[in-house]
Design an enzyme around this catalytic site. Structure first.
Site, PDB file in Angstrom:
ATOM      1  N   ARG A   1       0.829  -1.215   0.000  1.00 13.83           N
ATOM      2  CA  ARG A   1       0.000   0.000   0.000  1.00 13.83           C
ATOM      3  C   ARG A   1       0.860   1.261   0.000  1.00 13.83           C
ATOM      4  NH1 ARG A   1      -3.309  -0.585   5.147  1.00 13.83           N
ATOM      5  NH2 ARG A   1      -1.362  -1.561   5.725  1.00 13.83           N
TER       6      ARG A   1
ATOM      7  N   ASN B   1      -6.065  -2.859   2.044  1.00 17.10           N
ATOM      8  CA  ASN B   1      -5.963  -4.295   2.293  1.00 17.10           C
ATOM      9  C   ASN B   1      -7.355  -4.859   2.559  1.00 17.10           C
ATOM     10  OD1 ASN B   1      -3.186  -4.296   2.124  1.00 17.10           O
ATOM     11  ND2 ASN B   1      -2.825  -4.570   4.298  1.00 17.10           N
TER      12      ASN B   1
END
Length: 133
Positions: free
Chosen positions: A59, A77
């Site tokens: 990320r 996520n």
């Protein structure tokens, strides 16, 4: 791939083979748009990645790449171990973003696999990229 190869990023596959067929198809569509009259028109996609995409800074790498390229959207996520991304930018920006992500994770020996790509209508005035929780 054994643990030593994983740690040192050894991967005998050709670069094109490190991408899912869906990702190769998406990049091909984006490349076709580069030569079209509307090459600067922003496109908006919802993407779902599987593979080793959690616990490896995915990320944050995505955020860094998106910010450098001026993309809009978010990355998050999911509980099943996949990562969801909503991203908007020009075809060139989107290709560079995917290439940047692969450059990082191919070196790490992590498989990032595009499992889903949905074309969405562009959002007017979309700006900034963020990590969602």
């Amino acid at each position: 791939m054994n643990i030593f190869e994983l740690m040192h990023g050894a991967d005998e596959r050709e670069p094109g083979e490190r991408r899912s067929p869906l990702e190769r198809e998406l990049i091909q569509k984006l490349q076709q748009r580069l030569s079209a009259e509307d090459a600067e028109q922003e496109l908006h996609y919802h993407l779902l990645f599987t593979g080793r995409v959690q616990g490896v800074g995915f990320r944050w790498t995505c955020l860094s790449s998106a910010e450098k390229l001026g993309l809009a959207g978010w990355v998050k996520n999911l509980r099943d171990g996949s990562v969801s991304m909503d991203v908007q930018g020009t075809p060139a920006q989107l290709i560079k973003h995917l290439n940047s992500m692969h450059a990082t994770y191919d070196r790490m020996g992590c498989r990032m696999w595009l499992d889903e790509a949905r074309d969405l209508p562009p959002c007017e005035g979309a700006a900034g990229f963020q990590v969602r929780y």
